[in-house]
Design a protein around this motif. Structure first.
Motif, short mmCIF file in Angstrom:
data_model
loop_
_atom_site.label_atom_id
_atom_site.label_comp_id
_atom_site.label_asym_id
_atom_site.label_seq_id
_atom_site.Cartn_x
_atom_site.Cartn_y
_atom_site.Cartn_z
N ALA A 44 51.23 58.79 13.95
CA ALA A 44 51.16 58.42 12.53
C ALA A 44 49.76 58.74 12.03
O ALA A 44 48.82 58.87 12.83
N SER A 45 49.62 58.86 10.74
CA SER A 45 48.28 59.14 10.20
C SER A 45 48.17 58.62 8.77
O SER A 45 49.17 58.23 8.15
N ASP A 46 46.94 58.65 8.29
CA ASP A 46 46.66 58.37 6.88
C ASP A 46 47.10 56.98 6.44
O ASP A 46 47.95 56.81 5.57
N GLY A 47 46.49 55.99 7.07
CA GLY A 47 46.72 54.60 6.67
C GLY A 47 45.87 54.18 5.49
O GLY A 47 46.25 53.32 4.71
N HIS A 48 44.67 54.78 5.37
CA HIS A 48 43.77 54.55 4.24
C HIS A 48 43.56 53.06 3.96
O HIS A 48 43.69 52.59 2.83
N LEU A 49 43.22 52.34 5.02
CA LEU A 49 42.93 50.92 4.86
C LEU A 49 41.78 50.74 3.87
O LEU A 49 40.75 51.40 3.96
N GLY A 50 41.97 49.85 2.91
CA GLY A 50 40.92 49.58 1.92
C GLY A 50 40.99 50.42 0.67
O GLY A 50 40.12 50.30 -0.20
N GLU A 51 42.00 51.29 0.54
CA GLU A 51 42.10 52.08 -0.68
C GLU A 51 42.36 51.16 -1.88
O GLU A 51 43.29 50.35 -1.86
N PRO A 52 41.55 51.28 -2.95
CA PRO A 52 41.73 50.41 -4.11
C PRO A 52 43.13 50.55 -4.72
O PRO A 52 43.75 51.61 -4.67
N GLY A 83 43.97 60.24 12.22
CA GLY A 83 42.95 60.37 11.18
C GLY A 83 43.22 59.63 9.89
O GLY A 83 44.34 59.23 9.58
N ASP A 84 42.14 59.45 9.13
CA ASP A 84 42.13 58.67 7.89
C ASP A 84 42.69 57.28 8.12
O ASP A 84 43.61 56.81 7.42
N LEU A 85 42.11 56.63 9.11
CA LEU A 85 42.48 55.25 9.39
C LEU A 85 42.09 54.35 8.22
O LEU A 85 42.77 53.37 7.92
N ILE A 86 40.96 54.69 7.58
CA ILE A 86 40.45 53.90 6.47
C ILE A 86 40.28 54.82 5.27
O ILE A 86 40.45 56.03 5.36
N HIS A 87 39.90 54.21 4.14
CA HIS A 87 39.79 55.04 2.94
C HIS A 87 38.42 55.67 2.79
O HIS A 87 38.31 56.83 2.45
N GLU A 88 37.37 54.92 3.07
CA GLU A 88 36.03 55.51 2.98
C GLU A 88 35.04 54.64 3.75
O GLU A 88 35.13 53.42 3.73
N GLY A 89 34.10 55.34 4.42
CA GLY A 89 32.90 54.70 4.92
C GLY A 89 33.05 53.69 6.02
O GLY A 89 34.13 53.50 6.58
N ASN A 90 31.95 53.01 6.33
CA ASN A 90 31.91 52.06 7.44
C ASN A 90 31.43 50.70 6.96
O ASN A 90 30.50 50.12 7.49
N ASP A 91 32.08 50.21 5.94
CA ASP A 91 31.70 48.89 5.41
C ASP A 91 32.57 47.80 6.04
O ASP A 91 33.01 46.86 5.38
N GLY A 92 32.82 47.94 7.33
CA GLY A 92 33.62 46.96 8.06
C GLY A 92 35.09 47.31 8.13
O GLY A 92 35.86 46.63 8.81
#
Length: 273
Positions: A44-52, A83-92
């Motif tokens: 699976a891919s592209d979960g984009h955790l934290g996407e507004p 890949g793209d586990l999160i939406h952007e950056g390393n803010d936790g």
């Protein structure tokens, strides 16, 4: 020679000939090819955790529930989140994604996508391996190829590293390549990462290449003799009208795959390769 001695001589001679003939037959019997170990895994891919403006936490929970259910019905051996586990950056967010994924019922592996904007050091500290990594399982070799960087650029991947990884891969074990950014930029094959294509042309032992990134693609195609498998997305605000994952499993000497819409519970784009 007496009749008794002649009879003993003939019995001994015929016995020796029979043993020699039996040995000859055994030596000429073709070797039986070993049956490949059964194989079944999910991608699976592209979960984009934290996407507004998305319910990204629920998207993760839905995927975990679907994969756990699939494993209970027909056991999986491992899972790759490509890949793209999160939406952007390393803010936790990346550690939070790991907390979710740690509840999967089987071992899992991850690749870095262009939205997973952390350094190689941060990635290694969190996951325990670098952004380019080889996993050697009993019945499969997994090559995790990095196709981005801390800035979030879309890259082809390190073809020199990939070539060396394939050179040292075990013979007779299926090899699967996971890279978030597709090396083929259109399905017509007119825009490609030529260095990656050259490596794959030299190593037909790669059974399949798995891609994420483009949430609209869920195809299963054969390109230059290798299966190219896309798995759309399980999170985010755009892409295919469903959220899903891909299953790969052995079928004798062959492999089969399908994309699975876990919301509507149906298979899509089956392929045997």
């Amino acid at each position: 020679m007496s009749a008794l001695n002649r009879r003993l001589f003939l019995q001994a001679t015929l016995g020796s000939m029979s043993l020699a003939l039996l040995a000859s037959c055994k030596e000429s019997t073709p070797a039986v090819m070993p049956t490949p170990s059964p194989l079944r895994f999910a991608v699976a891919s592209d979960g984009h955790l934290g996407e507004p403006s998305t319910n990204s936490d629920q998207f993760y929970a839905d995927l975990l529930a679907a994969l756990t259910s699939a494993h209970k019905k027909d056991p999986l051996q491992f899972i790759v989140i490509n890949g793209d586990l999160i939406h952007e950056g390393n803010d936790g967010l990346l550690p939070k994604a790991k907390v979710y994924l740690d509840t999967l019922p089987v071992p899992y592996y991850v690749t870095r996508g262009n939205h997973d904007r952390v350094s190689v050091d941060v990635w290694q500290q969190l996951w325990g391996y670098s952004t380019n990594h080889v996993v050697e399982r009993d019945n499969a070799t997994l090559i995790l190829l990095d196709t981005s960087n801390e800035a979030g650029d879309t890259l082809c991947g390190d073809d020199v590293w990939l070539r060396q990884a394939l050179k040292t891969a075990r013979a007779g074990i299926p090899i699967f390549l996971f890279m978030h950014i597709p090396f083929i930029h259109n399905l017509q094959g007119t825009d490609v990462c030529s260095a990656i294509v050259a490596v794959l042309a030299d190593f037909p032992s790669v059974r399949a290449v798995f891609h994420g990134h483009d949430h609209t693609k869920d195809q299963s195609i054969i390109y230059l003799g290798t299966a190219l498998l896309f798995d759309a997305h399980f999170g985010s605000s755009w892409g295919t009208p469903y959220r899903g994952y891909r299953i790969v499993e052995s079928a004798g000497q062959q492999l089969s795959t399908y994309q699975y819409d876990f919301v509507n519970q149906k298979q899509i784009n089956n392929l045997v390769f």
